[in-house]
Design an enzyme around this catalytic site. Structure first.
Site, PDB file in Angstrom:
ATOM      1  N   LYS A  54     -10.555  73.088 -31.504  1.00 42.54           N
ATOM      2  CA  LYS A  54     -10.008  71.726 -31.596  1.00 42.54           C
ATOM      3  C   LYS A  54      -9.995  71.246 -33.055  1.00 42.54           C
ATOM      4  O   LYS A  54      -8.999  70.700 -33.539  1.00 42.54           O
ATOM      5  CB  LYS A  54     -10.844  70.775 -30.735  1.00 42.54           C
ATOM      6  CG  LYS A  54     -10.591  69.306 -30.986  1.00 42.54           C
ATOM      7  CD  LYS A  54      -9.212  68.879 -30.530  1.00 42.54           C
ATOM      8  CE  LYS A  54      -8.858  67.504 -31.049  1.00 42.54           C
ATOM      9  NZ  LYS A  54      -7.589  67.011 -30.572  1.00 42.54           N
ATOM     10  N   CYS A 103      -7.760  60.802 -35.455  1.00 47.50           N
ATOM     11  CA  CYS A 103      -8.148  62.211 -35.315  1.00 47.50           C
ATOM     12  C   CYS A 103      -8.004  62.994 -36.616  1.00 47.50           C
ATOM     13  O   CYS A 103      -8.983  63.510 -37.144  1.00 47.50           O
ATOM     14  CB  CYS A 103      -7.284  62.879 -34.255  1.00 47.50           C
ATOM     15  SG  CYS A 103      -7.279  61.970 -32.725  1.00 47.50           S
TER      16      CYS A 103
HETATM   17  N1  SAJ Z   1       2.768  62.600 -40.294  1.00 49.52           N
HETATM   18  C1  SAJ Z   1       3.463  62.752 -41.467  1.00 49.52           C
HETATM   19  N2  SAJ Z   1       4.473  63.657 -41.517  1.00 49.52           N
HETATM   20  C2  SAJ Z   1       4.815  64.430 -40.450  1.00 49.52           C
HETATM   21  C3  SAJ Z   1       4.104  64.280 -39.249  1.00 49.52           C
HETATM   22  C4  SAJ Z   1       3.073  63.362 -39.201  1.00 49.52           C
HETATM   23  O1  SAJ Z   1       3.165  62.085 -42.478  1.00 49.52           O
HETATM   24  O2  SAJ Z   1       5.740  65.238 -40.588  1.00 49.52           O
HETATM   25  C5  SAJ Z   1       1.647  61.642 -40.232  1.00 49.52           C
HETATM   26  C6  SAJ Z   1       1.815  60.566 -39.161  1.00 49.52           C
HETATM   27  O3  SAJ Z   1       2.623  59.512 -39.603  1.00 49.52           O
HETATM   28  C7  SAJ Z   1       0.381  60.151 -38.923  1.00 49.52           C
HETATM   29  C8  SAJ Z   1      -0.407  61.452 -39.129  1.00 49.52           C
HETATM   30  O4  SAJ Z   1       0.471  62.321 -39.837  1.00 49.52           O
HETATM   31  O5  SAJ Z   1      -0.065  59.207 -39.880  1.00 49.52           O
HETATM   32  C9  SAJ Z   1      -0.860  62.117 -37.854  1.00 49.52           C
HETATM   33  O6  SAJ Z   1       0.195  62.077 -36.883  1.00 49.52           O
HETATM   34  P1  SAJ Z   1       0.522  63.319 -35.925  1.00 49.52           P
HETATM   35  O7  SAJ Z   1       1.683  62.928 -35.102  1.00 49.52           O
HETATM   36  O8  SAJ Z   1       0.606  64.560 -36.718  1.00 49.52           O
HETATM   37  O9  SAJ Z   1      -0.796  63.499 -35.062  1.00 49.52           O
HETATM   38  P2  SAJ Z   1      -1.678  62.490 -34.130  1.00 49.52           P
HETATM   39  O10 SAJ Z   1      -2.843  62.008 -34.939  1.00 49.52           O
HETATM   40  O11 SAJ Z   1      -0.851  61.494 -33.444  1.00 49.52           O
HETATM   41  O12 SAJ Z   1      -2.212  63.542 -33.041  1.00 49.52           O
HETATM   42  C10 SAJ Z   1      -2.921  64.709 -33.474  1.00 49.52           C
HETATM   43  C11 SAJ Z   1      -2.279  65.911 -32.758  1.00 49.52           C
HETATM   44  N3  SAJ Z   1      -2.814  67.160 -33.331  1.00 49.52           N
HETATM   45  C12 SAJ Z   1      -1.998  68.134 -33.794  1.00 49.52           C
HETATM   46  O13 SAJ Z   1      -0.800  68.015 -33.815  1.00 49.52           O
HETATM   47  C13 SAJ Z   1      -2.662  69.370 -34.266  1.00 49.52           C
HETATM   48  C14 SAJ Z   1      -2.562  65.810 -31.260  1.00 49.52           C
HETATM   49  O14 SAJ Z   1      -2.091  66.960 -30.589  1.00 49.52           O
HETATM   50  C15 SAJ Z   1      -4.083  65.666 -31.025  1.00 49.52           C
HETATM   51  O15 SAJ Z   1      -4.387  65.536 -29.652  1.00 49.52           O
HETATM   52  C16 SAJ Z   1      -4.531  64.406 -31.726  1.00 49.52           C
HETATM   53  O16 SAJ Z   1      -4.290  64.548 -33.119  1.00 49.52           O
HETATM   54  C17 SAJ Z   1      -6.012  64.200 -31.442  1.00 49.52           C
HETATM   55  O17 SAJ Z   1      -6.328  63.329 -30.612  1.00 49.52           O
HETATM   56  O18 SAJ Z   1      -6.835  64.950 -31.964  1.00 49.52           O
END
Ligand code: SAJ
Length: 418
Positions: A215, A269
Site C-alpha cells: 500500500k 494519502c
Molecule cells: N495530481 C497531479 N497531477 C496528476 C494527477 C494528480 O498534480 O496528473 C495531484 C492531484 O491534484 C492531487 C494529488 O496529485 O493533489 C493526488 O491525487 P490522485 O488522484 O493522484 O490520488 P488520491 O490522493 O486521490 O488517491 C490516491 C490513489 N493512489 C494511487 O493512485 C496510487 C488511490 O488509489 C488511493 O486509494 C488513495 O490515494 C489512498 O487513499 O491512499
C-alpha cells in the site's frame, strides 16, 4: 472451497473509506454497524443521510439503511468481524500517528469473542497489524492470538489496505483487485471471505507486512511520478520551454507516461504515506524523500510566480480558481491550492484576492485570517481580476476559456487552457 462469510460486521470510522465499505457489504445483505466518534455523523447515518460528496454514495447509504442492513452507533457492539478505517496522519517529525487506530483497538478489545477477526484498512507503517494484535493480546489475555505461536487462534488479524480513488470510490471499491494480508494464512483466508462478498476484482492473499508495504509503495510510486512531472515543469519554466508541449511529445513514446504537473500534491494519502516508508528506513529512502520535498515545494514556487506577476501591477486583483485537493471533489484536506492562496495572501497583504471553487461554499479555516481574501463565484472572480490563477482543473473551469480570459494575465498551473 472458499469460506463464505456470515455474521455481523462492525466498521470503525465512517469516513471516505469506512462508509463506502459499509455500503458495499450491507448491500450484499450482511448486517453492518457503522461506528464513529462524531455524534453528528452517527445521527445523520441513522437517518440514511451522508455529509460527504462522492458519486453514488448518498444513494447507496439511503438504500442500505432503508433495507435495515446498515445501522450507526457511537458504541462498538459485539460482531463477527471488525474493520478499522480511521485516519492515520503523521506527527511533526513525520512518523505515523497511530492514536486513532489504538483508540479503535481499545474500544474493540472488550467485545471480542473467539472466532472474531480484526481487519486494519487504514494505511499504516509496516508492522502495525502485528502491533494491533499485541495490543489486543495485552488487553485480552484470555484470548489466544497469532503472536502466541502455532496452534489454536481465537482472534484473527489482517491488513486489507483500501486503494480507491476519491471521485470513483463506489466503482473502485467493487472493481479493484484487493490485497489481503494476514498475520497467518488462516487470518488472510478469513479476511478474504469478507471482501469476496462484494469485490469483483481479484483477491490477492499475502502476509500482513507485505500488504502494509505494498500500500505504501503504491502511493509512493504515484508521489515519485508526480514529483518527476513537477520537476520537469520547474526546469522547463526556467528555460522558457512550454512544459505541456514537452509532456505531450514525450508521452507519444510507447513506454513513457508523464503525469500532469500542478501546484502540488494534496489529499490525505499521497503527501502522508511516503513518509511512513521514509521513517521505516531513513537512510535508504532517498528517492522517496526527495519526491516528497519536490512536491511540498510546489505551492511555494507557484505562489512566488504569482507574486512576481502581481508586482507588475498597481493594486491588482488576483482570481484564484480552485481550493480542493484535486478536480471534481469537495475534499480540501492537505490541499496545495489552499497553501498557494495562503502564501500569496501572506506575501502581499495589499493584494485583493478573489477565491472561487464550485465545491467550496465557505472560506476554509486556514484562510480565515486574511483580510485581503474573499470567496467569489468563478465568473465574477475572473471578471474582476487582472491575474487569473488556475489551481484546480474542475470541469466548470474548462469552459471559461478564451473570451473571458482575454486581456488578463493567466497562470494555468494545470494546463487546462493550453
Ligand atoms: N495530481 C497531479 N497531477 C496528476 C494527477 C494528480 O498534480 O496528473 C495531484 C492531484 O491534484 C492531487 C494529488 O496529485 O493533489 C493526488 O491525487 P490522485 O488522484 O493522484 O490520488 P488520491 O490522493 O486521490 O488517491 C490516491 C490513489 N493512489 C494511487 O493512485 C496510487 C488511490 O488509489 C488511493 O486509494 C488513495 O490515494 C489512498 O487513499 O491512499
Amino acid at each position: 472451497m472458499n469460506d463464505v462469510f456470515q455474521g455481523r460486521v462492525v466498521i470503525v470510522g465512517m469516513g471516505y473509506i469506512g462508509l463506502p465499505t459499509a455500503v458495499a457489504i450491507a448491500t450484499r445483505g450482511i448486517d453492518v454497524v457503522g461506528v464513529d466518534i462524531n455524534p453528528d455523523v452517527v445521527n445523520a447515518l441513522s437517518r440514511g443521510e451522508v455529509a460527504l460528496v462522492e458519486p453514488d454514495l448518498a444513494v447507496g447509504v439511503k438504500g442500505a439503511v432503508a433495507m435495515g442492513h446498515l445501522t450507526a452507533s457511537l458504541e462498538i457492539p459485539q460482531a463477527d468481524a471488525f474493520i478499522i478505517a480511521v485516519p492515520t496522519p503523521f506527527h511533526h517529525d513525520k512518523t505515523a500517528d497511530l492514536s486513532c487506530v489504538e483508540a479503535a483497538v481499545r474500544q474493540i478489545a472488550p467485545v471480542l469473542r473467539p472466532g472474531n477477526i480484526v481487519i486494519l484498512e487504514s494505511t499504516c507503517p509496516p508492522g502495525t497489524t502485528e502491533k494491533v494484535c499485541e495490543w489486543v493480546a495485552d488487553l485480552r489475555p484470555d484470548l489466544k492470538t497469532p503472536i502466541h505461536g502455532e496452534g489454536r487462534t481465537d482472534v484473527f488479524f489482517a491488513h486489507c489496505p483500501e486503494r480507491v480513488l476519491p471521485g470513483r470510490i463506489m466503482i473502485e471499491i467493487i472493481m479493484n483487485d484487493r490485497v489481503v494480508g494476514g498475520l497467518t494464512p488462516a487470518c488472510a483466508e478469513k479476511a478474504a471471505s469478507i471482501y469476496r462478498l462484494f469485490a469483483k476484482g481479484e483477491i490477492l492473499l499475502t502476509d500482513a507486512a507485505s500488504a502494509e508495504m505494498a500500500k505504501l509503495a503504491e502511493n509512493a510510486y504515484r508521489d515519485v511520478n508526480l514529483a518527476f512531472a513537477n520537476e520537469i515543469s520547474l526546469i522547463s519554466e526556467s528555460l522558457h520551454i512550454d512544459v505541456w508541449e514537452v509532456i505531450r511529445l514525450a508521452n507519444r513514446h510507447p513506454r513513457v507516461t508523464i503525469l500532469n504537473p500542478g501546484p502540488g500534491v494534496g489529499g490525505h494519502c499521497i503527501p502522508v504515506d511516503p513518509w511512513f516508508i521514509v521513517s521505516a528506513a531513513p537512510d535508504m529512502a532517498k528517492l522517496i524523500r526527495a519526491a516528497r520535498e519536490v512536491n511540498d515545494h510546489r505551492p511555494h514556487h507557484v505562489a512566488e510566480q504569482v507574486v512576481e506577476k502581481a508586482r507588475q501591477f498597481r493594486a491588482p486583483t488576483v482570481a484564484c480558481l480552485g481550493l480542493t485537493f484535486k478536480a471534481n471533489v469537495d475534499d480540501i484536506r492537505e490541499s496545495p491550492a489552499i497553501d498557494v492562496v495562503g502564501l500569496i495572501a501572506q506575501a502581499m497583504p495589499e493584494l485583493s484576492i478573489l477565491v472561487a471553487d464550485p465545491y467550496v461554499h465557505t472560506l476554509p479555516e486556514r484562510l480565515g485570517n486574511y483580510a485581503n481574501l474573499k470567496l467569489e463565484s468563478p465568473f465574477k472572480a475572473v471578471e474582476k481580476a487582472d491575474i487569473v490563477v488556475l489551481l484546480v482543473e474542475h470541469e466548470t473551469f474548462r469552459s471559461l476559456k478564451n473570451t473571458r480570459l482575454s486581456g488578463k494575465v493567466v497562470y494555468d498551473t494545470r494546463g487546462i487552457w493550453h
